[in-house]
Write a protein that holds these residues in place. Sequence first.
Motif, PDB file in Angstrom:
ATOM      1  N   LYS A 121      69.786 -54.443 -17.662  1.00 32.82           N
ATOM      2  CA  LYS A 121      70.798 -55.635 -18.103  1.00 32.82           C
ATOM      3  C   LYS A 121      72.001 -55.010 -18.063  1.00 32.82           C
ATOM      4  O   LYS A 121      73.076 -55.923 -17.626  1.00 32.82           O
ATOM      5  CB  LYS A 121      70.429 -56.061 -19.461  1.00 32.82           C
ATOM      6  CG  LYS A 121      69.150 -56.925 -19.686  1.00 32.82           C
ATOM      7  CD  LYS A 121      69.196 -58.031 -18.665  1.00 32.82           C
ATOM      8  CE  LYS A 121      68.018 -58.992 -18.714  1.00 32.82           C
ATOM      9  NZ  LYS A 121      68.017 -60.152 -17.817  1.00 32.82           N
ATOM     10  N   ALA A 122      72.106 -53.845 -18.231  1.00 31.08           N
ATOM     11  CA  ALA A 122      73.658 -53.350 -18.025  1.00 31.08           C
ATOM     12  C   ALA A 122      74.281 -53.317 -16.662  1.00 31.08           C
ATOM     13  O   ALA A 122      75.317 -53.762 -16.428  1.00 31.08           O
ATOM     14  CB  ALA A 122      73.493 -52.130 -18.672  1.00 31.08           C
ATOM     15  N   LEU A 127      69.943 -55.326 -27.579  1.00 33.63           N
ATOM     16  CA  LEU A 127      68.709 -56.118 -27.884  1.00 33.63           C
ATOM     17  C   LEU A 127      67.757 -55.840 -26.772  1.00 33.63           C
ATOM     18  O   LEU A 127      66.658 -55.627 -27.255  1.00 33.63           O
ATOM     19  CB  LEU A 127      69.070 -57.475 -28.086  1.00 33.63           C
ATOM     20  CG  LEU A 127      70.063 -57.927 -29.082  1.00 33.63           C
ATOM     21  CD1 LEU A 127      70.367 -59.226 -29.157  1.00 33.63           C
ATOM     22  CD2 LEU A 127      69.064 -57.598 -30.465  1.00 33.63           C
ATOM     23  N   TRP A 128      67.950 -55.641 -25.694  1.00 36.22           N
ATOM     24  CA  TRP A 128      66.977 -55.632 -24.406  1.00 36.22           C
ATOM     25  C   TRP A 128      66.380 -54.009 -24.628  1.00 36.22           C
ATOM     26  O   TRP A 128      65.460 -53.764 -24.326  1.00 36.22           O
ATOM     27  CB  TRP A 128      67.580 -55.426 -23.244  1.00 36.22           C
ATOM     28  CG  TRP A 128      67.697 -57.071 -22.798  1.00 36.22           C
ATOM     29  CD1 TRP A 128      68.706 -58.239 -22.773  1.00 36.22           C
ATOM     30  CD2 TRP A 128      66.637 -57.859 -22.031  1.00 36.22           C
ATOM     31  NE1 TRP A 128      68.451 -59.115 -22.442  1.00 36.22           N
ATOM     32  CE2 TRP A 128      67.267 -59.111 -21.933  1.00 36.22           C
ATOM     33  CE3 TRP A 128      65.330 -57.564 -21.844  1.00 36.22           C
ATOM     34  CZ2 TRP A 128      66.156 -60.119 -21.418  1.00 36.22           C
ATOM     35  CZ3 TRP A 128      64.326 -58.490 -21.239  1.00 36.22           C
ATOM     36  CH2 TRP A 128      64.900 -59.824 -21.135  1.00 36.22           C
ATOM     37  N   SER A 129      67.544 -53.103 -24.958  1.00 35.69           N
ATOM     38  CA  SER A 129      67.084 -51.655 -25.141  1.00 35.69           C
ATOM     39  C   SER A 129      66.086 -51.418 -26.154  1.00 35.69           C
ATOM     40  O   SER A 129      65.492 -50.645 -26.356  1.00 35.69           O
ATOM     41  CB  SER A 129      68.373 -50.919 -25.571  1.00 35.69           C
ATOM     42  OG  SER A 129      69.171 -50.748 -24.403  1.00 35.69           O
ATOM     43  N   GLN A 134      79.485 -56.948 -13.353  1.00 35.43           N
ATOM     44  CA  GLN A 134      80.774 -57.582 -12.785  1.00 35.43           C
ATOM     45  C   GLN A 134      81.351 -58.685 -13.434  1.00 35.43           C
ATOM     46  O   GLN A 134      82.268 -59.154 -12.984  1.00 35.43           O
ATOM     47  CB  GLN A 134      79.924 -58.122 -11.397  1.00 35.43           C
ATOM     48  CG  GLN A 134      79.146 -57.405 -10.498  1.00 35.43           C
ATOM     49  CD  GLN A 134      79.779 -56.112 -10.152  1.00 35.43           C
ATOM     50  OE1 GLN A 134      80.746 -56.232  -9.447  1.00 35.43           O
ATOM     51  NE2 GLN A 134      79.389 -54.936 -10.328  1.00 35.43           N
ATOM     52  N   THR A 135      80.956 -58.698 -14.758  1.00 30.17           N
ATOM     53  CA  THR A 135      81.477 -59.576 -15.699  1.00 30.17           C
ATOM     54  C   THR A 135      83.200 -59.506 -15.695  1.00 30.17           C
ATOM     55  O   THR A 135      83.752 -60.594 -15.636  1.00 30.17           O
ATOM     56  CB  THR A 135      81.132 -59.567 -16.936  1.00 30.17           C
ATOM     57  OG1 THR A 135      79.663 -59.444 -17.044  1.00 30.17           O
ATOM     58  CG2 THR A 135      81.487 -60.764 -18.109  1.00 30.17           C
ATOM     59  N   MET A 193      78.347 -58.314 -24.337  1.00 34.81           N
ATOM     60  CA  MET A 193      77.656 -57.531 -23.451  1.00 34.81           C
ATOM     61  C   MET A 193      76.882 -56.217 -24.059  1.00 34.81           C
ATOM     62  O   MET A 193      75.529 -55.949 -23.881  1.00 34.81           O
ATOM     63  CB  MET A 193      78.326 -57.049 -22.266  1.00 34.81           C
ATOM     64  CG  MET A 193      78.888 -58.172 -21.405  1.00 34.81           C
ATOM     65  SD  MET A 193      79.679 -57.289 -19.782  1.00 34.81           S
ATOM     66  CE  MET A 193      80.989 -56.557 -20.445  1.00 34.81           C
ATOM     67  N   THR A 194      77.520 -55.531 -25.131  1.00 32.35           N
ATOM     68  CA  THR A 194      77.149 -54.464 -25.908  1.00 32.35           C
ATOM     69  C   THR A 194      75.873 -54.878 -26.947  1.00 32.35           C
ATOM     70  O   THR A 194      74.765 -54.038 -26.598  1.00 32.35           O
ATOM     71  CB  THR A 194      78.089 -54.059 -26.748  1.00 32.35           C
ATOM     72  OG1 THR A 194      79.258 -53.447 -26.142  1.00 32.35           O
ATOM     73  CG2 THR A 194      77.608 -52.755 -27.570  1.00 32.35           C
TER      74      THR A 194
END
Length: 218
Positions: free
Chosen positions: A132-133, A120-122, A138-139, A114-115
């Motif tokens: 994306k965060a 990468l999206w940032s 809810q993961t 997740m990090t």
Amino acid sequence: MNIGTIKREAKASLKNRWGLAILLTVVTYGVYTLLPIPFEIVASGGYDNWMKDESDSASWISTAFAIVFSPLLMANYWAFLGLARGESVQLGHLFKTFQDFGLYVKSLGIYVLMTLYVMLWSLLLLIPGIIKALAYSQTYYICKDNPTYSMNQAITESRRLMNGYKGQYFLLLLSFLGWFLLSIITLGIGFLWSIPYLSASLARFYENLLNERSSHAE
């Protein structure tokens, strides 16, 4: 989904259990903030250098501790989900992810994935990273309810559940801004109540999200 209702339900789930909720919070975030400090001081070459934040080694130690103890975060999410569901929760539940090696590796892997995805999206822009965060938020809960899911399955399911609800989740987080400002004014003491309150509210958000998705599917 009504934010006011979620917060009222969160308060109800904490009734007569505030002491446990505060203890869960102190242990979880105490590990992240306090445990690395002695090692950072040594790596920095002394307390004075550590206070000046002049050592790259200290920051690497903080990062390493955050990764190694990241399974504690998932256990904390699970504990507050248990409180939200009226289940019996004990402090020892925080260490559930450390008692099963497979679960420890899985929770650590989810944290790293997740990090990495958010980072990468940032790289594109800050806003996509934030979106994306929110999508992945809810993961940890999904892993609790679906233990057979792989890491990417849990992340993907979180994205599916949060489709159309990311704005409400963000508003829920934003509604705690006043609480956190008050906590800062009280020299941090207020965080003993505001963070458990937030954790309980996020767990209730997940419960309401499941209910809404279920009702729409019927």
